[in-house]
Design an enzyme around this catalytic site. Structure first.
Site, short mmCIF file in Angstrom:
data_model
loop_
_atom_site.label_atom_id
_atom_site.label_comp_id
_atom_site.label_asym_id
_atom_site.label_seq_id
_atom_site.Cartn_x
_atom_site.Cartn_y
_atom_site.Cartn_z
N ARG A 84 0.85 -1.20 0.00
CA ARG A 84 0.00 0.00 0.00
C ARG A 84 0.88 1.24 0.00
O ARG A 84 1.73 1.40 0.88
CB ARG A 84 -0.91 -0.01 1.24
CG ARG A 84 -1.71 1.25 1.39
CD ARG A 84 -2.70 1.22 2.55
NE ARG A 84 -3.30 2.54 2.63
CZ ARG A 84 -3.32 3.31 3.70
NH1 ARG A 84 -2.81 2.90 4.85
NH2 ARG A 84 -3.86 4.52 3.64
N HIS A 128 -3.11 11.00 0.93
CA HIS A 128 -2.50 10.77 2.25
C HIS A 128 -1.89 12.12 2.68
O HIS A 128 -0.70 12.22 2.99
CB HIS A 128 -1.47 9.64 2.19
CG HIS A 128 -1.20 8.98 3.52
ND1 HIS A 128 -1.28 7.62 3.71
CD2 HIS A 128 -0.85 9.50 4.72
CE1 HIS A 128 -0.97 7.34 4.99
NE2 HIS A 128 -0.71 8.47 5.62
N GLU A 174 -7.26 8.50 6.60
CA GLU A 174 -7.53 9.23 7.85
C GLU A 174 -7.95 10.67 7.62
O GLU A 174 -7.24 11.61 8.02
CB GLU A 174 -6.31 9.19 8.78
CG GLU A 174 -5.89 7.79 9.18
CD GLU A 174 -4.88 7.78 10.34
OE1 GLU A 174 -4.44 8.85 10.78
OE2 GLU A 174 -4.54 6.68 10.80
N ASN A 301 -7.36 1.97 10.09
CA ASN A 301 -6.04 2.02 10.73
C ASN A 301 -6.26 1.89 12.23
O ASN A 301 -7.14 2.55 12.79
CB ASN A 301 -5.35 3.36 10.44
CG ASN A 301 -5.01 3.53 8.97
OD1 ASN A 301 -5.07 2.57 8.20
ND2 ASN A 301 -4.66 4.74 8.58
N TYR A 303 -4.13 1.79 15.99
CA TYR A 303 -2.91 1.87 16.79
C TYR A 303 -3.18 1.66 18.28
O TYR A 303 -2.43 1.00 18.95
CB TYR A 303 -2.20 3.21 16.54
CG TYR A 303 -1.62 3.28 15.15
CD1 TYR A 303 -0.37 2.74 14.87
CD2 TYR A 303 -2.34 3.85 14.10
CE1 TYR A 303 0.16 2.77 13.59
CE2 TYR A 303 -1.82 3.87 12.81
CZ TYR A 303 -0.57 3.33 12.56
OH TYR A 303 -0.05 3.34 11.29
N GLU A 374 -3.43 -0.14 8.31
CA GLU A 374 -2.22 0.28 9.02
C GLU A 374 -2.30 -0.25 10.44
O GLU A 374 -3.32 -0.11 11.11
CB GLU A 374 -2.12 1.81 9.15
CG GLU A 374 -1.67 2.52 7.92
CD GLU A 374 -1.57 4.04 8.13
OE1 GLU A 374 -1.32 4.48 9.27
OE2 GLU A 374 -1.77 4.76 7.14
C1 FCB Z 1 -1.19 7.26 10.87
C2 FCB Z 1 -0.82 7.79 9.50
C3 FCB Z 1 0.51 7.29 8.98
C4 FCB Z 1 1.54 7.22 10.07
C5 FCB Z 1 0.99 6.46 11.27
C6 FCB Z 1 1.99 6.28 12.38
O1 FCB Z 1 -2.05 8.17 11.48
O2 FCB Z 1 -1.82 7.45 8.58
O3 FCB Z 1 0.90 8.12 7.92
O4 FCB Z 1 1.97 8.48 10.41
O5 FCB Z 1 -0.13 7.11 11.76
#
Ligand code: FCB
Length: 477
Positions: A84, A128, A174, A301, A303, A374
């Site tokens: 990607r 992006h 995002e 995404n 995290y 992500e």
């Molecule tokens: C996300 C972004 C990516 C990167 C990660 C750590 O928010 O999409 O570009 O910065 O965080």
């Protein structure tokens, strides 16, 4: 240690399931003034004193533009099903809506051909965040409706150029960060601080998404190509008794995008929560129908979990909420549970949050397959020597990935319709306002020499992709 809690080694991802890694143009390409590329808002922002850590810019980054062939071989060496990446809009349309830069299109065409020649599926993100500066100057960037129409034309150009080969398209990455960090807190380019501007950006991103999906459908020809969007839908957990805080964040951060894109309406409570900021008169008749286009996939995404509680007594002028901002008449505070282990970014490690998110999304949108577009972590990597050769034994990152691949697998076992998992990131890169400090790559980049060094996590990923079974943590590659 966190990795002691992990059980894996027997969990297999069955087809159809894409395993891959992700990057974004401004974070890796460099060559900011080459090949006919125009300026983006990230060039301007990063060159403005005080906006990024140590004044870092993406001028060179991981110099991927000049390492294309070697990076393609690197991708192939990791056995990825899919890669990607994002298109730099000003590289292909230097002013955003004027002439097309053939040299820019040729670069991406070589990238796509190089992937396919190595058996890797191309996954393309159109936006992006590196918006052409000219659109910011002439139309106020995402504050202006003209930018949505410019995006439509850009999507059409890219669909025509690469639509015979690309497997998966995403309009935005995002849009939450794009709008709230770019135009609300000003932490990201273009650095505007205005709640009203942020909500205008939200709407024009939603509109651009709809126009962009339709433009792609008109132009792409690969019969099995899929069209999507990548959202950082927050998994929100409220402290007991603070459910209203969670509802507010959910409306402003999540449903402001999923509402128009997936349901064709903004949630009514969003208007209530933001009444003091705007009357939303920038939403024109017909817009919501345009935003609401059928999608083949939903990219997410993930995290960390967002833990919140209400904080009615915060200074109403204080934009900040856990480092990010929400325009809201009642303030929400993020909390950081002390029990959690954290990444080098200080982000709490909770793989269960990913399982919960994926299950909740399938429950809400049963028809829509999901891909984790992500997931990854920055840690303080050390270069050591093994048998006289440099190595990065990034056990923490590898454990993080094992935990989240396992969480993805658990969600599938429990019925979530998940069809892919992409690691952020292939390479260490420009982490936006934080510059080159945080390293998210499974491959280390030496920014002096531009040498690439696959970390232990890259070996783990290569094995995952080859066997489709989540490998155990090993001490050494
Ligand atoms: C996300 C972004 C990516 C990167 C990660 C750590 O928010 O999409 O570009 O910065 O965080």
């Amino acid at each position: 240690m966190y990795h002691d809690q992990i059980t894996s080694g027997s969990l297999t991802f069955r087809e159809p399931f894409l395993l891959g890694a992700a990057t974004a143009a401004y974070q890796i390409e460099g060559a900011a003034h080459e090949g006919g590329r125009g300026a983006s808002i990230w060039d301007t922002f990063s060159h403005t004193p005080g906006k990024t850590a140590d004044g870092a810019t993406g001028d060179v980054a991981a110099d991927h533009y000049h390492h294309l062939e070697a990076d393609l071989d690197l991708i192939a060496s990791l056995n990825l099903d899919a890669y990607r990446f994002s298109i730099s809009w000003p590289r292909v349309m230097p002013l955003g809506d004027g002439d097309i830069n053939q040299e820019g299109l040729d670069f991406y065409s070589r990238l796509v051909d190089g992937l396919l020649a190595r058996g890797v599926e191309p996954v393309v993100t159109l936006n992006h965040w590196d918006l052409p500066q000219s659109l910011e100057d002439r139309h106020g960037g995402w504050r202006g409706r003209q930018t949505s129409y410019a995006f439509e034309r850009y999507a059409e150009v890219m669909g025509a150029a690469l639509g015979d080969r690309v497997a998966i398209w995403a309009t935005h990455n995002e849009p939450w960060n794009n709008s709230y960090s770019g135009y609300g807190s000003g932490a990201f380019a273009p650095g505007v601080r205005s709640h009203e501007a942020a909500l205008r950006a939200v709407h024009h991103l939603n509109l651009a998404h709809g126009l962009g999906v339709a433009a792609l459908r008109r132009t792409i020809t690969r019969p099995d190509a899929r069209v999507s969007v990548v959202l950082n839908i927050f998994r929100i957990e409220a402290e007991p008794g603070h459910e209203e805080a969670a509802r507010r964040v959910d409306a402003i951060a999540n449903r402001a995008f999923t509402g128009p894109m997936l349901r064709g309406a903004y949630p009514a409570e969003l208007f209530d929560y933001t009444r003091h900021v705007t009357d939303w008169s920038f939403v024109q008749p017909g817009d919501l129908e345009t935003c609401h286009q059928p999608l083949d996939l939903l990219g997410v995404n993930y995290y960390e979990v967002m833990h919140v509680r209400g904080a009615a007594d915060l200074d109403p002028e204080n934009l900040s909420l856990g480092g990010t901002d929400f325009p809201s008449s009642e303030y929400v505070e993020t909390v950081q549970p002390e029990s959690l282990e954290r990444t080098g970014m200080g982000w709490g490690i909770e793989p269960q949050g990913l399982t919960n998110l994926l299950l909740a999304l399938t429950e809400e949108y049963p028809e829509l397959p999901i891909m984790v577009m992500e997931n990854g972590a920055a840690f303080h990597d050390q270069v050591t020597q093994i048998d006289g050769r440099p190595a990065v034994l990034d056990h923490h990152r590898t454990s993080y990935l094992i935990g989240h691949a396992t969480a993805t697998h658990r969600a599938i076992e429990q019925g979530a319709n998940v069809q892919g998992y992409f690691v952020w990131s292939l390479l260490d890169n420009f982490e936006w306002a934080l510059g080159y400090g945080p390293r998210f790559g499974v491959v280390r980049v030496d920014y002096e020499t531009q040498e690439r060094l696959p970390k232990l996590s890259a070996h783990w990923l290569a094995e995952l992709c080859a066997t489709r079974t989540i490998p155990h943590l090993r001490e050494h590659p």
